[in-house]
Design a protein around this motif. Structure first.
Motif, PDB file in Angstrom:
ATOM      1  N   LYS A 141      -3.901   5.057  56.662  1.00  0.00           N
ATOM      2  CA  LYS A 141      -3.306   6.051  56.217  1.00  0.00           C
ATOM      3  C   LYS A 141      -3.566   8.024  57.365  1.00  0.00           C
ATOM      4  CE  LYS A 141      -4.295   7.695  52.122  1.00  0.00           C
ATOM      5  NZ  LYS A 141      -4.587   8.475  50.386  1.00  0.00           N
ATOM      6  N   GLY A 142      -3.517   7.174  58.441  1.00  0.00           N
ATOM      7  CA  GLY A 142      -3.820   8.777  59.427  1.00  0.00           C
ATOM      8  C   GLY A 142      -5.299   8.908  59.472  1.00  0.00           C
ATOM      9  N   GLY A 143      -5.837   7.618  59.072  1.00  0.00           N
ATOM     10  CA  GLY A 143      -7.853   8.514  58.587  1.00  0.00           C
ATOM     11  C   GLY A 143      -7.279   9.610  57.812  1.00  0.00           C
ATOM     12  N   GLY A 144      -6.768   9.668  56.735  1.00  0.00           N
ATOM     13  CA  GLY A 144      -6.832  10.281  55.645  1.00  0.00           C
ATOM     14  C   GLY A 144      -7.463   9.585  54.082  1.00  0.00           C
ATOM     15  N   ALA A 145      -8.459  10.551  53.644  1.00  0.00           N
ATOM     16  CA  ALA A 145      -9.391   9.742  52.163  1.00  0.00           C
ATOM     17  C   ALA A 145      -8.529   8.355  51.917  1.00  0.00           C
ATOM     18  CB  ALA A 145      -9.735  10.638  51.766  1.00  0.00           C
TER      19      ALA A 145
END
Length: 174
Positions: free
Chosen positions: A143-147
């Protein structure tokens, strides 16, 4: 051939249902404040059982961090699990694989900046980079580093002549 495909699909459905039930049970226990000391060992036993009943070598579960893996902000390597199984091959005959990356943090924590050791990951079909993307050799980001919220699952399929060994390399949490 159709019977083999049916058996693989049935096994995948069983894996998803059992996994969902286990995660729901753990989430309910955490929400009620009852943390049974053996809940993670029970989950690990169930994962081993799933592996032994759904096809052996093609199915893979990875939850612990490899040597040198990074854990930050009090997260555990068991807060994120990676499930991988064979999927129906592409019409061209290229094997396909289904991957599920799940936040199983028993304390209801949100994880982010999840990186996966993924070797030289590549797919003949595009994997949505918003879900999973290789950023360098042996480093893929979820997730692109997302949560990833509690119990959230990121699912995708990839296709290649072989499966990649995917393990959690680093994770952070709130």
């Amino acid at each position: 051939m159709e019977q083999w495909c049916f058996k693989k699909r049935a096994a995948l459905v069983i894996v998803v249902v059992i996994t969902s039930l286990l995660l729901l049970t753990i989430a309910q226990a955490a929400a009620s404040g009852h943390q049974h000391p053996s809940s993670w060992s029970t989950l690990n036993k169930a994962r081993k059982l799933l592996l032994n009943t759904t096809g052996g070598d093609d199915d893979e579960v990875s939850s612990s961090l490899p040597a040198g893996g990074v854990v930050s902000d009090g997260c555990s390597g068991e807060d994120v699990v990676v499930y991988q199984s064979s999927a129906n091959p592409l019409p061209s005959g290229i094997p396909a694989y289904t991957v599920q990356i799940i936040n199983v943090c028993s304390g209801g924590c949100t994880v982010y900046d999840v990186h996966v050791s993924c070797g030289d990951f590549a797919s003949t079909e595009l994997v949505d980079p918003a879900k999973f993307q290789r950023v360098s050799f042996n480093d893929c980001v979820v997730k692109g580093g997302g949560a990833l919220e509690p119990s959230e699952t990121v699912s995708f399929q990839y296709s290649n002549s072989f499966s990649y060994h995917l393990t959690v390399a680093s994770v952070a949490c709130h």
